[in-house]
Scaffold this motif. Structure first.
Motif, PDB file in Angstrom:
ATOM      1  N   GLY A 140      -9.024  -3.421  15.185  1.00  0.00           N
ATOM      2  CA  GLY A 140      -8.855  -4.860  15.210  1.00  0.00           C
ATOM      3  C   GLY A 140      -9.978  -5.634  14.576  1.00  0.00           C
ATOM      4  N   THR A 141     -11.055  -4.968  14.189  1.00  0.00           N
ATOM      5  CA  THR A 141     -12.181  -5.666  13.586  1.00  0.00           C
ATOM      6  C   THR A 141     -11.987  -5.781  12.071  1.00  0.00           C
ATOM      7  N   TYR A 142     -12.927  -6.486  11.455  1.00  0.00           N
ATOM      8  CA  TYR A 142     -12.872  -6.656  10.007  1.00  0.00           C
ATOM      9  C   TYR A 142     -12.992  -5.311   9.297  1.00  0.00           C
ATOM     10  N   LEU A 143     -13.867  -4.423   9.803  1.00  0.00           N
ATOM     11  CA  LEU A 143     -14.031  -3.101   9.203  1.00  0.00           C
ATOM     12  C   LEU A 143     -12.733  -2.305   9.257  1.00  0.00           C
ATOM     13  N   ARG A 145      -9.669  -3.504   9.334  1.00  0.00           N
ATOM     14  CA  ARG A 145      -8.709  -4.077   8.385  1.00  0.00           C
ATOM     15  C   ARG A 145      -9.055  -3.702   6.936  1.00  0.00           C
ATOM     16  N   VAL A 146     -10.338  -3.675   6.618  1.00  0.00           N
ATOM     17  CA  VAL A 146     -10.753  -3.304   5.265  1.00  0.00           C
ATOM     18  C   VAL A 146     -10.371  -1.856   4.964  1.00  0.00           C
ATOM     19  N   MET A 147     -10.623  -0.951   5.915  1.00  0.00           N
ATOM     20  CA  MET A 147     -10.312   0.467   5.689  1.00  0.00           C
ATOM     21  C   MET A 147      -8.818   0.698   5.550  1.00  0.00           C
ATOM     22  N   VAL A 148      -8.045   0.081   6.433  1.00  0.00           N
ATOM     23  CA  VAL A 148      -6.590   0.256   6.352  1.00  0.00           C
ATOM     24  C   VAL A 148      -6.053  -0.366   5.074  1.00  0.00           C
ATOM     25  N   GLY A 149      -6.534  -1.547   4.720  1.00  0.00           N
ATOM     26  CA  GLY A 149      -6.080  -2.198   3.495  1.00  0.00           C
ATOM     27  C   GLY A 149      -6.433  -1.406   2.248  1.00  0.00           C
ATOM     28  N   THR A 150      -7.637  -0.840   2.236  1.00  0.00           N
ATOM     29  CA  THR A 150      -8.052  -0.031   1.094  1.00  0.00           C
ATOM     30  C   THR A 150      -7.185   1.207   0.957  1.00  0.00           C
ATOM     31  N   SER A 151      -6.902   1.869   2.084  1.00  0.00           N
ATOM     32  CA  SER A 151      -6.072   3.066   2.034  1.00  0.00           C
ATOM     33  C   SER A 151      -4.664   2.742   1.549  1.00  0.00           C
ATOM     34  N   LEU A 152      -4.123   1.616   1.977  1.00  0.00           N
ATOM     35  CA  LEU A 152      -2.796   1.223   1.512  1.00  0.00           C
ATOM     36  C   LEU A 152      -2.806   0.912   0.022  1.00  0.00           C
ATOM     37  N   GLY A 153      -3.878   0.265  -0.436  1.00  0.00           N
ATOM     38  CA  GLY A 153      -3.989  -0.056  -1.852  1.00  0.00           C
ATOM     39  C   GLY A 153      -4.071   1.198  -2.721  1.00  0.00           C
ATOM     40  N   ILE A 154      -4.854   2.180  -2.283  1.00  0.00           N
ATOM     41  CA  ILE A 154      -4.975   3.426  -3.043  1.00  0.00           C
ATOM     42  C   ILE A 154      -3.645   4.173  -3.055  1.00  0.00           C
ATOM     43  N   ASN A 155      -2.948   4.176  -1.931  1.00  0.00           N
ATOM     44  CA  ASN A 155      -1.656   4.863  -1.865  1.00  0.00           C
ATOM     45  C   ASN A 155      -0.609   4.219  -2.764  1.00  0.00           C
ATOM     46  N   ALA A 156      -0.789   2.935  -3.047  1.00  0.00           N
ATOM     47  CA  ALA A 156       0.174   2.238  -3.898  1.00  0.00           C
ATOM     48  C   ALA A 156       0.022   2.617  -5.370  1.00  0.00           C
ATOM     49  N   VAL A 157      -1.108   3.214  -5.722  1.00  0.00           N
ATOM     50  CA  VAL A 157      -1.349   3.613  -7.111  1.00  0.00           C
ATOM     51  C   VAL A 157      -0.754   5.011  -7.331  1.00  0.00           C
ATOM     52  N   PRO A 158       0.143   5.170  -8.296  1.00  0.00           N
ATOM     53  CA  PRO A 158       0.697   6.505  -8.560  1.00  0.00           C
ATOM     54  C   PRO A 158      -0.409   7.500  -8.886  1.00  0.00           C
ATOM     55  N   TYR A 159      -0.194   8.739  -8.476  1.00  0.00           N
ATOM     56  CA  TYR A 159      -1.245   9.749  -8.645  1.00  0.00           C
ATOM     57  C   TYR A 159      -1.590   9.973 -10.113  1.00  0.00           C
ATOM     58  N   PHE A 160      -0.585   9.969 -10.983  1.00  0.00           N
ATOM     59  CA  PHE A 160      -0.870  10.225 -12.393  1.00  0.00           C
ATOM     60  C   PHE A 160      -1.697   9.098 -13.004  1.00  0.00           C
ATOM     61  N   VAL A 161      -1.521   7.864 -12.499  1.00  0.00           N
ATOM     62  CA  VAL A 161      -2.334   6.751 -12.986  1.00  0.00           C
ATOM     63  C   VAL A 161      -3.785   6.930 -12.545  1.00  0.00           C
ATOM     64  N   LEU A 162      -3.974   7.305 -11.292  1.00  0.00           N
ATOM     65  CA  LEU A 162      -5.324   7.536 -10.778  1.00  0.00           C
ATOM     66  C   LEU A 162      -6.015   8.656 -11.551  1.00  0.00           C
ATOM     67  N   ALA A 163      -5.296   9.750 -11.794  1.00  0.00           N
ATOM     68  CA  ALA A 163      -5.870  10.865 -12.551  1.00  0.00           C
ATOM     69  C   ALA A 163      -6.203  10.451 -13.980  1.00  0.00           C
ATOM     70  N   LEU A 164      -5.349   9.646 -14.577  1.00  0.00           N
ATOM     71  CA  LEU A 164      -5.582   9.188 -15.946  1.00  0.00           C
ATOM     72  C   LEU A 164      -6.812   8.283 -16.009  1.00  0.00           C
TER      73      LEU A 164
END
Length: 325
Positions: A140-143, A145-164
């Motif tokens: 429930g803290t800011y930390l 929310r930042v961690m969960v938001g970051t993980s969701l953002g990374i998951n939204a990027v296709p793996y081949f794009v990240l590798a590229l």
């Protein structure tokens, strides 16, 4: 435990045998011409007959399967161009497109794939579980929310794009390539670092959420409240009592992920120029190298079955509440 292990091993062996026989039928007994496919467009009658005889394609189907199974436990002998080639057990066949036993090809490619997958697993398990535990403790803290938001953002990027992106812009990393571990461990690690970070970052995001959800549930258990009531330090409650139970469901996910990555690391290998099992299988598919494809199916089934068995055993070690039935 011994009876359970024997029962599971027997079940695992039966699954592998059924998969092997079904795959053999798909590749060699189906209404196709494996010898003609392997021989190629400029195939001579002598070469065609040589391949057919060495693969036992002129024998009954039952005998063909029996010879293949025999090769796995006792080895086989192949004939190519008048030469006699001994294939020691476990013999997975002979690649006529590369002119080498499949066992040798697998032995060269498998260490590359295992190195990639295990190195990436160390990264995403360490980062993901640590981040998930921290997020759960700061729920429930800011930390959090930042961690969960970051993980969701990374998951939204296709793996081949990240590798590229890593391949193109992470120029500060050592040049990707595979070097045997025993020759120079530092060179081995440097050549795989880019692949490890790509695989680690892509999967750490998911494991952060897995660990956070599991840890939140575990920290609400009665035995955790009892431990706190006894005056045990919060660090010990979280990392010794809570984390051990929280990683139990993660072990199942990790076991399956590891098995799928070992048999499906083809994009990572291709992107970073690493001659692993995935690249070998793709080449075999493009060249209709059926013995190599058959070996890939067999290795994949063995890995999946073995990881499922290992996860079941690991359950009882991580969580004493779990009992084998």
């Amino acid at each position: 435990m011994l009876i359970y292990l024997l029962r599971r091993i027997a079940s695992a062996v039966s699954v592998i045998v059924v998969t092997l026989v079904a795959s053999f039928g798909l590749f060699f007994v189906a209404p196709t011409d494996p010898a003609g496919v392997i021989c190629g467009q400029r195939c001579t009658p002598e070469r065609y007959a040589d391949i057919s005889a060495s693969l036992n394609l002129d024998e009954p189907v039952v005998q063909q399967v029996g010879e293949y199974l025999k090769g796995l436990v006792a080895g086989r002998t192949y004939h190519s161009g008048g030469l006699t080639i001994d294939c020691d057990a476990p013999c997975l066949g002979y690649s006529y497109t590369l002119g080498q036993p499949v066992t040798k090809l697998i032995g060269q490619a498998l260490p590359v794939t295992v190195s990639i997958v295990l190195g990436g697993a160390v990264v995403y398990l360490a980062v993901g579980i640590l981040a998930g535990v921290v997020a759960a403790r700061r729920r429930g803290t800011y930390l959090d929310r930042v961690m969960v938001g970051t993980s969701l953002g990374i998951n939204a990027v296709p793996y081949f794009v990240l590798a590229l992106l890593v391949a193109l812009y992470a120029t500060f990393l050592p040049h990707a390539g595979y070097h045997p571990l025993l020759e120079n461990p530092l060179t081995w690690a440097g050549g795989l670092l880019a692949a490890w970070l790509t695989l680690g970052v892509a999967n750490a995001a998911a494991y952060t959420r897995y660990a956070r959800a599991s840890m939140i549930e575990t920290l609400g258990e009665d035995y955790i409240r009892t431990a706190r009531a006894k005056g045990i330090s919060e660090r010990r409650v979280v990392y010794r009592h809570g984390l051990r139970a929280a990683v139990t469901p993660i072990a199942t996910i990790f076991g399956l992920d590891l098995a799928f990555q070992l048999t499906g690391a083809i994009f990572t290998e291709a992107m970073f120029g690493l001659p692993g099992l995935g690249v070998l299988t793709l080449r075999a598919f493009n060249q209709y190298d059926l013995p190599v494809l058959m070996a890939g199916v067999l290795i994949g089934s063995v890995v999946l079955v073995a990881m499922n068995l290992l996860v079941d055993i690991l359950y009882t070690i991580l969580d004493p509440r779990v009992r084998l039935g």
